[in-house]
Write an enzyme that holds these catalytic residues in place. Structure first.
Site, PDB file in Angstrom:
ATOM      1  N   THR A 108     -30.920   3.193 -54.194  1.00  9.59           N
ATOM      2  CA  THR A 108     -30.359   4.169 -55.127  1.00  9.59           C
ATOM      3  C   THR A 108     -28.873   3.937 -55.262  1.00  9.59           C
ATOM      4  OG1 THR A 108     -30.407   6.506 -55.660  1.00  9.59           O
ATOM      5  CG2 THR A 108     -29.728   5.954 -53.449  1.00  9.59           C
ATOM      6  N   GLY A 151     -26.314   1.446 -63.044  1.00  5.60           N
ATOM      7  CA  GLY A 151     -27.674   1.405 -63.577  1.00  5.60           C
ATOM      8  C   GLY A 151     -27.913   0.227 -64.500  1.00  5.60           C
ATOM      9  N   CYS A 194     -27.739  -2.905 -61.415  1.00  9.58           N
ATOM     10  CA  CYS A 194     -28.597  -2.878 -60.221  1.00  9.58           C
ATOM     11  C   CYS A 194     -30.041  -2.545 -60.595  1.00  9.58           C
ATOM     12  CB  CYS A 194     -28.062  -1.834 -59.238  1.00  9.58           C
ATOM     13  SG  CYS A 194     -29.083  -1.636 -57.764  1.00  9.58           S
ATOM     14  N   THR A 209     -31.456   0.935 -59.448  1.00 11.29           N
ATOM     15  CA  THR A 209     -30.755   2.120 -59.947  1.00 11.29           C
ATOM     16  C   THR A 209     -31.126   2.315 -61.406  1.00 11.29           C
ATOM     17  OG1 THR A 209     -28.895   1.717 -58.447  1.00 11.29           O
ATOM     18  CG2 THR A 209     -28.469   3.146 -60.333  1.00 11.29           C
TER      19      THR A 209
END
Length: 176
Positions: free
Chosen positions: A2, A157, A160, A163
């Site tokens: 995350t 986001g 990654c 994410t």
């Protein structure tokens, strides 16, 4: 994993997290809530790592907050001590980011409690991307804490694979 990012600026503290839960290379859930309010809404907390482990740590941390009347640093240090010495806790794989009006802290499974420079926390699989983005925005713009956190998490986001763009965001008034 995350990405969690927390930013302190202009009398505000913001904590934001994405919503992706992965099992290996598979996305299991896209709207998990990894950031929440604790201790009567006065403390923001976010986690990176194993979800079940994080919930255990949230519970323990909230217990420490109650025990120490909401004193963030004391509760964090006591949780870190327990995490280091309690065999059942020592196997947990998660990190916590916590913040209140006065301080922002990272609590690790090694028993570390770290207050980051400049009130910026970025952790998890996309943490380095979020940190780089947030630092650039903090240095070169006058964006609000909320705008910096949203943008940094969005950039993480984009880069990654662990994410996503589902953001949970909490904000508190901070001490000047």
């Amino acid at each position: 994993m995350t990405t969690i990012v927390s930013v302190r600026r202009h009398g505000k503290v913001v904590m934001a997290g994405d919503g992706q839960v992965s099992l290996g290379n598979t996305v299991m859930k896209g709207n998990a809530k990894k950031v929440r309010r604790l201790y009567h809404g006065q403390v923001l907390a976010g986690f990176a790592g194993a979800t079940a482990d994080a919930f255990t740590l949230f519970e323990r941390f909230e217990g420490q907050l109650e025990k120490h009347q909401g004193h963030l640093v004391r509760a964090a240090v006591e949780l870190a001590k327990d995490w280091r010495t309690d065999r059942s806790l020592s196997r947990l794989e998660a990190m916590l980011a916590v913040a209140n009006k006065d301080a922002s802290l990272i609590i690790t499974g090694n028993g570390d409690v770290v207050e980051p420079e400049e009130g910026l926390i970025a952790m998890g699989s996309g943490g380095n991307f979020a940190q780089a983005a947030a630092r650039a925005l903090l240095m070169k713009t006058d964006l609000s804490a909320l705008e910096v956190a949203q943008t940094a998490l969005g950039i993480a986001g984009d880069i990654c694979v662990f994410t996503n763009h589902h953001q949970t965001i909490e904000e508190l008034d901070a001490a000047e």
